[in-house]
Design a protein around this motif. Structure first.
Motif, PDB file in Angstrom:
ATOM      1  N   THR A 115       0.826  -1.200   0.000  1.00  0.00           N
ATOM      2  CA  THR A 115       0.000   0.000   0.000  1.00  0.00           C
ATOM      3  C   THR A 115       0.864   1.255   0.000  1.00  0.00           C
ATOM      4  N   LEU A 116       1.926   1.237   0.807  1.00  0.00           N
ATOM      5  CA  LEU A 116       2.824   2.388   0.834  1.00  0.00           C
ATOM      6  C   LEU A 116       3.632   2.497  -0.463  1.00  0.00           C
ATOM      7  N   LEU A 117       4.234   1.396  -0.895  1.00  0.00           N
ATOM      8  CA  LEU A 117       5.100   1.455  -2.072  1.00  0.00           C
ATOM      9  C   LEU A 117       4.356   1.907  -3.311  1.00  0.00           C
ATOM     10  N   ASP A 118       3.080   1.601  -3.386  1.00  0.00           N
ATOM     11  CA  ASP A 118       2.287   2.021  -4.546  1.00  0.00           C
ATOM     12  C   ASP A 118       2.096   3.534  -4.605  1.00  0.00           C
ATOM     13  N   THR A 119       2.405   4.239  -3.524  1.00  0.00           N
ATOM     14  CA  THR A 119       2.256   5.700  -3.504  1.00  0.00           C
ATOM     15  C   THR A 119       3.587   6.434  -3.696  1.00  0.00           C
ATOM     16  N   ARG A 120       4.701   5.705  -3.832  1.00  0.00           N
ATOM     17  CA  ARG A 120       6.015   6.341  -3.865  1.00  0.00           C
ATOM     18  C   ARG A 120       6.470   6.646  -5.289  1.00  0.00           C
ATOM     19  N   ASP A 121       7.238   7.723  -5.428  1.00  0.00           N
ATOM     20  CA  ASP A 121       7.903   7.983  -6.707  1.00  0.00           C
ATOM     21  C   ASP A 121       8.993   6.953  -6.954  1.00  0.00           C
ATOM     22  N   TYR A 122       9.631   6.504  -5.901  1.00  0.00           N
ATOM     23  CA  TYR A 122      10.634   5.435  -5.972  1.00  0.00           C
ATOM     24  C   TYR A 122      10.854   4.932  -4.558  1.00  0.00           C
ATOM     25  N   ALA A 123      11.484   3.769  -4.434  1.00  0.00           N
ATOM     26  CA  ALA A 123      11.712   3.169  -3.123  1.00  0.00           C
ATOM     27  C   ALA A 123      13.154   2.689  -2.996  1.00  0.00           C
ATOM     28  N   ILE A 124      13.729   2.938  -1.821  1.00  0.00           N
ATOM     29  CA  ILE A 124      15.053   2.449  -1.450  1.00  0.00           C
ATOM     30  C   ILE A 124      14.852   1.314  -0.457  1.00  0.00           C
ATOM     31  N   ALA A 125      15.475   0.171  -0.709  1.00  0.00           N
ATOM     32  CA  ALA A 125      15.389  -0.961   0.213  1.00  0.00           C
ATOM     33  C   ALA A 125      16.762  -1.198   0.831  1.00  0.00           C
ATOM     34  N   SER A 126      16.810  -1.234   2.160  1.00  0.00           N
ATOM     35  CA  SER A 126      18.084  -1.341   2.883  1.00  0.00           C
ATOM     36  C   SER A 126      18.001  -2.411   3.960  1.00  0.00           C
ATOM     37  N   VAL A 127      19.162  -2.926   4.321  1.00  0.00           N
ATOM     38  CA  VAL A 127      19.280  -3.804   5.487  1.00  0.00           C
ATOM     39  C   VAL A 127      19.737  -2.977   6.674  1.00  0.00           C
ATOM     40  N   HIS A 128      19.000  -3.065   7.763  1.00  0.00           N
ATOM     41  CA  HIS A 128      19.445  -2.523   9.042  1.00  0.00           C
ATOM     42  C   HIS A 128      19.553  -3.667  10.043  1.00  0.00           C
ATOM     43  N   SER A 129      18.417  -4.124  10.526  1.00  0.00           N
ATOM     44  CA  SER A 129      18.431  -5.210  11.494  1.00  0.00           C
ATOM     45  C   SER A 129      17.191  -6.061  11.307  1.00  0.00           C
ATOM     46  N   PHE A 130      17.371  -7.375  11.430  1.00  0.00           N
ATOM     47  CA  PHE A 130      16.218  -8.275  11.482  1.00  0.00           C
ATOM     48  C   PHE A 130      16.650  -9.538  12.219  1.00  0.00           C
ATOM     49  N   PRO A 131      15.715 -10.298  12.778  1.00  0.00           N
ATOM     50  CA  PRO A 131      16.071 -11.489  13.549  1.00  0.00           C
ATOM     51  C   PRO A 131      16.908 -12.457  12.715  1.00  0.00           C
ATOM     52  N   GLY A 132      18.065 -12.819  13.243  1.00  0.00           N
ATOM     53  CA  GLY A 132      18.918 -13.788  12.574  1.00  0.00           C
ATOM     54  C   GLY A 132      19.786 -13.222  11.474  1.00  0.00           C
TER      55      GLY A 132
END
Length: 263
Positions: A115-132
């Motif tokens: 829902t959010l990405l469909d409203t963006r001019d573009y999207a940056i995907a990054s790694v910060h922290s996630f389990p494991g």
């Protein structure tokens, strides 16, 4: 010296750990002659404000229409820095769903992420922290980034040199090239330790070798850093990075690189 006219990765006070408003960011951008900045607020379970009911407080991000497209003469682009949250390449809130008020046409199976990405001019995907995240292998990290690059709603991989995950640089860069996606060279990464700086350099060298487009960004967390790319640009100059592969030398060129004709 490369001329950069779009800073695609900036943060405002909405991101909880930044210090300036969008207006302040735009004012500093105008002072140094930028054409545009990306409002690339964090969207993850750690840094996105969370309401009392456990839902992300994303209302402002979904209300870009309340902002003018230009502030202080600088174009404001609707972006996001969304977290990669597992080795499969899923993105933050990919399996969470908005309340009724945000459902589009009664579609209750569209995730918060989509829902959010469909409203963006573009999207940056990054790694910060996630389990494991620290338990993965080079193969898993490589597959993760490649899966993200194949996501049609993602346009840029954010600061891969600073994420701390080793991956097959050539495989990821080939996938970026084949998918028409961009790799970020993030100025803030050059404030990290020498190992991170060396990794950023190797990524840039691989992009140059394989003809992969990049964006140079400030990752500004205050207005005073907006449009400052000096350390990243110095590194690119040292390796004679091809100017034509830098996508954000103009607003027109940047929009074309992320598949848009106008903001």
């Amino acid at each position: 010296m490369y001329q950069i006219k779009v800073d695609p990765h900036t943060h405002s006070i909405f991101s909880e750990h930044a210090f300036s408003t969008i207006s302040e960011n735009a004012a500093c951008a105008a002072e140094i002659g930028l054409e545009a900045i990306g409002m690339s607020e964090h969207f993850n379970s750690l840094l996105t404000p969370i309401r009392a009911d456990g839902m992300p407080a994303w209302g402002a991000m979904m209300n870009m229409a309340a902002l003018p497209r230009k502030i202080h003469g600088v174009t404001i682009l609707a972006s996001v820095e969304i977290d990669i949250v597992d080795f499969q390449g899923n993105l933050a809130f990919w399996n969470d769903f908005p309340p009724d008020g945000f459902r589009d046409g009664g579609n209750d199976r569209r995730s918060l992420c989509d829902t959010l990405l469909d409203t963006r001019d573009y999207a940056i995907a990054s790694v910060h922290s996630f389990p494991g995240r620290d338990s993965g292998s080079v193969i898993q990290h490589t597959e993760m980034y490649c899966n993200v690059l194949r996501n049609p709603k993602v346009h840029i991989i954010g600061h891969p040199g600073r994420a701390g995950l080793r991956f097959d640089r050539k495989e990821v860069c080939k996938t970026a090239r084949d998918c028409g996606k961009l790799i970020e060279i993030n100025n803030l990464s050059f404030q990290a330790d020498l190992a991170v700086q060396k990794e950023c350099r190797k990524i840039a060298e691989t992009c140059a070798e394989l003809g992969v487009g990049i964006v140079v960004s400030s990752d500004a967390h205050s207005a005073y850093s907006v449009g400052h790319f000096e350390r990243a640009l110095n590194m690119l100059e040292e390796i004679h990075f091809p100017e034509e592969l830098v996508a954000n030398r103009s607003l027109t060129g940047f929009l074309r690189a992320v598949g848009r004709t106008e903001p």
